[in-house]
Scaffold this motif. Sequence first.
Motif, PDB file in Angstrom:
ATOM      1  N   GLY A  54       0.815  -1.212   0.000  1.00 57.64           N
ATOM      2  CA  GLY A  54       0.000   0.000   0.000  1.00 57.64           C
ATOM      3  C   GLY A  54       0.845   1.256   0.000  1.00 57.64           C
ATOM      4  N   TRP A  58       0.814   3.850  -3.153  1.00 63.03           N
ATOM      5  CA  TRP A  58       0.432   5.261  -3.057  1.00 63.03           C
ATOM      6  C   TRP A  58       1.589   6.175  -3.447  1.00 63.03           C
ATOM      7  N   ARG A  74      -1.836   1.358  -8.853  1.00 59.44           N
ATOM      8  CA  ARG A  74      -3.144   0.728  -8.674  1.00 59.44           C
ATOM      9  C   ARG A  74      -3.009  -0.785  -8.527  1.00 59.44           C
ATOM     10  N   LEU A  77      -1.846  -1.451  -5.017  1.00 57.60           N
ATOM     11  CA  LEU A  77      -2.945  -1.229  -4.080  1.00 57.60           C
ATOM     12  C   LEU A  77      -3.966  -2.357  -4.160  1.00 57.60           C
ATOM     13  N   CYS A 139      -1.659   3.372   6.020  1.00 54.07           N
ATOM     14  CA  CYS A 139      -0.740   2.234   5.855  1.00 54.07           C
ATOM     15  C   CYS A 139       0.387   2.296   6.882  1.00 54.07           C
TER      16      CYS A 139
END
Length: 412
Positions: A54, A58, A74, A77, A139
């Motif tokens: 995560g 990001w 993406r 994630l 996170c």
Amino acid sequence: MGTPGGEMGIPLLEEQEEVLPDRITHMLVLSAFFAVCGSYVFGNAAMWVTDVSGIIGWCAIFLSESAWSLDLGRLLLGFGVGLASYVVPVYVAEVTPKNLRGGFVSLCMLVIAGGMSMTYIIGSLVNWRLLACLGIIPCLLQLGGLFLIPESPRWLAKVGREKDMKAALQRLRGKNADISKETSEIEGYIETLQQVSEHGIFHIFQRKYARALTVGLGLMVFQQLGGLNAYGFYMSSILEKAGASSTAGSITTAIVKLAANIVAVFLMDKFGRRPLLLVSASGACLAGFLIGLSFLLQDYHQSTDVVSTLTFVGIVVFSGFFAMGLGGIPWIIMAEIFPMNVKGSAGSLVNLVSWSGSWLVAYTFNYFFEWSSAGVFFAFSGICCSAVLFIAKMVPETKGRTLEEIEASMTS
């Protein structure tokens, strides 16, 4: 980040608007695939992997200078979310007492609903790079929190760390709590499992696991094909086509979802999983019928006020009833019904079916909605009606029973 770039105001995606949907589809499929593989390979350590992926994801989005770096973020994630969606309910189910297990897992779903609502609100106030930067904070907080929680006692017993198992269980139940009975139950169950050599993915298709697998897969199929992502991803389009306010709809459904999740936390261990699932599926069935009826009336050029009101009410009804049961309880039951020796492989398969169904509905809904607005919602209503019959016939009540008791009854 899963919506078209034009709606999010992301210039990197606006430049490639024609190829965006196909690329997003591939990212969703790959995310689901890697999430399933990860949940099987990493086990409980997957919570660490979830947070790290995560953070990196990001960061990749925040620093993006091209559409492909956004896709990479993406993908990471999706990998983390897919892992967490399986590992977290299993962990919570394994560490909580039987009389509080449902409420604790429901509390996780409540926090998820609250986080999603908060993200929608913040996302409407800040630009996408700042939103990605803010996404790193949860996170980091969870990564730090992982140093403070014990390993699952059942997992420790499974890998032969008996002393650590007792220490973890004592820590979870309290310094002065009597854990002798629970320890004996866990050790006895693990001893039974150690006599069974099957651990591979193909062994879950044996007859003794048929009921557990049918329940787990069935609930995930009905959860996704009942229209979850259609209502979530395309809510604005649905409301606007019916002549209703998308802003009012988004705010109302966010409030209703949060309230329904709060209600579920308190009712889960009082009334049980089955009653809530039955009520939830029945409400979702009614919601699909109301929206289908509204678009059918629109096709016959009936009053716009009637069409918009029925659609608005249908979406709010679906959001509330779905959040109360079908939204979270399938994950609770999945964490409870599979024996330890097949929990990884069976859970991975169920997770794959869930994410594949999620992708299928998200990808195809727009085409069906354009083809027959009324028909697609009548179909969702019919699927939810079938879910009621499935739950009544197949799904066991797990309230107030230990994991060992549930797993033994499902394989007997």
